[in-house]
Structure formats: structure tokens, C-alpha cells
Enzyme design. Sequence first.
Site, PDB file in Angstrom:
ATOM      1  N   ASP A  17       8.502  -3.156  -7.120  1.00 56.94           N
ATOM      2  CA  ASP A  17       7.045  -3.013  -7.579  1.00 56.94           C
ATOM      3  C   ASP A  17       6.112  -3.338  -6.606  1.00 56.94           C
ATOM      4  O   ASP A  17       5.241  -3.024  -6.611  1.00 56.94           O
ATOM      5  CB  ASP A  17       7.243  -4.067  -8.710  1.00 56.94           C
ATOM      6  CG  ASP A  17       8.175  -4.023  -9.927  1.00 56.94           C
ATOM      7  OD1 ASP A  17       9.339  -4.551  -9.685  1.00 56.94           O
ATOM      8  OD2 ASP A  17       8.048  -3.254 -10.929  1.00 56.94           O
ATOM      9  N   GLU A 273      12.581   2.813  -6.705  1.00 62.89           N
ATOM     10  CA  GLU A 273      11.357   4.022  -6.582  1.00 62.89           C
ATOM     11  C   GLU A 273      10.825   4.006  -5.210  1.00 62.89           C
ATOM     12  O   GLU A 273      10.676   4.968  -4.599  1.00 62.89           O
ATOM     13  CB  GLU A 273      10.601   3.364  -7.879  1.00 62.89           C
ATOM     14  CG  GLU A 273       8.919   4.459  -7.757  1.00 62.89           C
ATOM     15  CD  GLU A 273       8.286   4.382  -8.645  1.00 62.89           C
ATOM     16  OE1 GLU A 273       7.015   4.431  -8.891  1.00 62.89           O
ATOM     17  OE2 GLU A 273       8.827   4.035 -10.009  1.00 62.89           O
TER      18      GLU A 273
END
Length: 377
Positions: A17, A273
Site C-alpha cells: 500500500d 501489487e
Amino acid sequence: MKTTWDIFCTVVDNYGDIGVTWRLARQLVAEHDLAVRLWVDDLQAFARLCPQASIQAGQQWQQGVEICHWPVTWHDAQPAQVVVGAFACQLPDGYIEAMARQPTPPLWLNLDYLSAEDWVEGCHGLPSPQANGLRKFFFFPGFTENTGGLLREASLLPRCEAFRHSPDERAKFLTGLAVHPQEGARLISLFAYENPQLGNWLDVLAADAHPTHLLVPQGRILGDLGNWLGEADLPVGALHRRGALTVQVLPFVSQDDYDRLLWSCDFNAVRGEDSFVRAQWAGVPMLWHIYIQEENAHWEKLEAFLALYRQGLSAAAGQALTELWRAWNMDRPMGQAWLALQPHWDEVREHARQWQAAQAARPDLATRLVQFYRNSL
């Protein structure tokens, strides 16, 4: 006056994140001349990516971005003109109330997780009316024209190409990490979650006729690596050889150095990610360890990306690559899948470069966000 942006980040999975939001904040400042505050609830995680940052400061400036420790310092903050809640994080109630009091409400964006699933295109850019009169818009990164694109600084691919064509720079970088691979060895980076299939893969690499040098930055996979090596502790710098395989533990490096690590390798195993996107920009074959969700809901995301990514590969190469990714993520025999991929290596390598070029032909995520704001005025 510069347009003001607030980006809120709740650190959930250590670095994914904050990795995405820190890259985005820097790019918005450097390339779009915006005034950006990045609100972070875990400064220790942030400092791993930005080593010069203070883990005690409630407010600090790093690379042109104002870093604020959330929730410590938000109380008297004036809402920005654009407010980004990353990955569905919950903004402070007081901040939302302040947003609703503004004469001109801010543009409120929910920057969602990256996915190749079909429904993303239909949801990208849709408004979500809130009970207080505000509207929040869903903004989805993605791999197609009808999504928000991928994070990519303007200088990224030119820097990658310059590095790739400079053997001296590559050697200098690796030497700085105390990495001295055997001549002709295949270099592989491994950044992953815990995975019971690791040992099966390493057995095959160790038995191979071709030498492999495996570079493992500090992370959650070290426990499985230690089990395979029979070592309870694997400190930074640990170097082990077994058959044709050399295993080396690297320190946790900055984002820029992690990019260089990906560029240095012939194959990159990545997770989550942020590193997943950076591996695609490296333009070499890769393996994605997707973040695990309850009831294996993550498998749909994995299959959706594979269906998109394998386009352009021959049927045999596409199937081999698919089976490798499934083995890694679905607890199947990894060694067997790795061996099945080897006859298609040249095709898969060229395909990685073509995929990189195709994605680079589209506007990047930061540019699309800025354009979305301008279109809202």
C-alpha cells in the site's frame, strides 16, 4: 497556486500500500507540479522504502512530498482540492466532515486495487453519492484503455533501457549488494509470501545443469528458504550453494534500487501489487505471487490477468506460463511446471518486452488521475 492533493494510506500488507502511494505522491509532485500530502499510519513501513525519513516526525518533507503521520496530525488539516483514499482506506470522520463544509467540495477518489477482471472497466470512474452530500469516485488502475492505467514515471523506461545496455552499471550495482554471480549464471530475484512450493522449485534449480544465482531480499519467504537450507537464521549477506544453485539474502532496498534489481535479473518472482507492476516494467519473464484472500477469491484475479497477459503467446508457451503461475499460487508441483516452461524461454522473454511496450503506449496512472480532476472542473 498549485493544486493541492491529499493521499491517505493505511499500511495493511507491510509495503504494498505504501509502496504504491509513495510512488504516486512523488510523481504527482515531480511531473505535475502539485502540492501533495501523503498521510501514512505506519512510518516504520514508510522508512523502509524511504530510509532518510524519520519514524517519529508527525510532519516532514521527503522528495517534495509532505509526509504526515496519520492519525496523529490530521485534526486541524484543511482538506485538499483532491482527496485520494488508497485501497478503500477509511478517512478520519473529522476530515470527511471538513470536506463537506468546503464551499467547493474536493474531488474525492477511491484509488482501488489493481485487477484485470472484466467488471473493472464498468466500474472505473463511477460516482458513489455519500449521505453527507459528497460524491466519491471509484478509480481503478488497470491494463486496458478503459481503466486508470499503471504507475509509471516518465523517466522509468529510458532509465531501464540505459541500465540494460550498460554492463558496467549493472556490475557496479550488483557489486554494491555484494553479489558476484558465476559467469553465465541465470539471475533470479525472489520476493514472495510464504509458499510451501518453494523447496520443490529450488530442488529443480539445484539439480539443473545451468547455474542459477537466486537473490532474496528480506521478507516473508525467508522462513521457507531457511527450512530448505536447514538454516534457522538467514541474515542479510547469507550465501549458500547447493548443486547448481547459489542462494543469497539481500537487504531490504529502496524503491529505486529494487527497480535496478529487477532490471538486473533474468527472471523476477514478485508479490502483491507494487512489485508486480515494477516487474512488468522490467520487461523480463516474471512470476506473480498474488495476495491471498479468503476462500481463494484471489484466484479469479490471477486467472483474469493470465488471460490478458498470455495473449500473443503460442498456445504451448501460454499454457506453460499459466501452469507455472498456478503452481506457485495454488500449491501445485512447482519444479515440474518450471521445467515445462524452459523450452519456451526465448518466446516468453520476448513476450515480456512486447507487453512492456504495449502498456507503455497508454497514459500512466498519475496522468490519468490528473486528467480526471481537470475534467471534473
